[in-house]
Design an enzyme around this catalytic site. Sequence first.
Site, mmCIF file in Angstrom:
data_model
loop_
_atom_site.group_PDB
_atom_site.id
_atom_site.type_symbol
_atom_site.label_atom_id
_atom_site.label_comp_id
_atom_site.label_asym_id
_atom_site.label_seq_id
_atom_site.Cartn_x
_atom_site.Cartn_y
_atom_site.Cartn_z
ATOM 1 N N CYS A 54 5.773 4.548 -0.304
ATOM 2 C CA CYS A 54 4.720 4.045 -1.191
ATOM 3 C C CYS A 54 5.325 3.561 -2.511
ATOM 4 O O CYS A 54 5.816 4.358 -3.311
ATOM 5 C CB CYS A 54 3.696 5.167 -1.404
ATOM 6 S SG CYS A 54 2.688 5.050 -2.883
ATOM 7 N N CYS A 102 3.917 4.910 -5.765
ATOM 8 C CA CYS A 102 4.327 6.315 -5.924
ATOM 9 C C CYS A 102 5.709 6.388 -6.555
ATOM 10 O O CYS A 102 5.958 7.185 -7.459
ATOM 11 C CB CYS A 102 4.386 7.033 -4.573
ATOM 12 S SG CYS A 102 2.798 7.125 -3.728
#
Length: 142
Positions: free
Chosen positions: A67, A70
């Site tokens: 991600c 993230c």
Amino acid sequence: MASKKLTCLDCGQLNRVPEDRMTAAKCGTCGAKLLPGAAVEVDLATLQKAARHDDLPLVVDFWAPWCGPCRSMAPEFSKAATDLGAQARLVKLNTEQHQAAGAAYGIRGIPTMAAFAGGRERARQSGAMPAASIVSWVRGVI
Ligand SMILES: [Zn+2]
């Protein structure tokens, strides 16, 4: 003297720590610092135990290596952990490595932060945020 219950983020042991010695306190079982001053990785069992028993607010960042948002939030979350000091402990849970965690907490998208205090979830926030916003969000919900 007042003491606080803190789950060791390293081995999961529940420790009782005098309030005035929290910043230097170490786990009685494994010797890890109970307030690492940085965002450390935890597994699902440790997260659940700390969220339920700790007397100090706990903030978890549900993330995964694939991600992008993230990964860009990771240094911001670390900085927020340093800035919050002894106000709250910030931890990270890798939802790819611990797949049961996403279901256990009903995580629909990542990054998602959840704040726990007094044995229950107080607030949840999705999407990447800069350190200053993380700090003010945490202070507002704990
Ligand atoms: Zn320990």
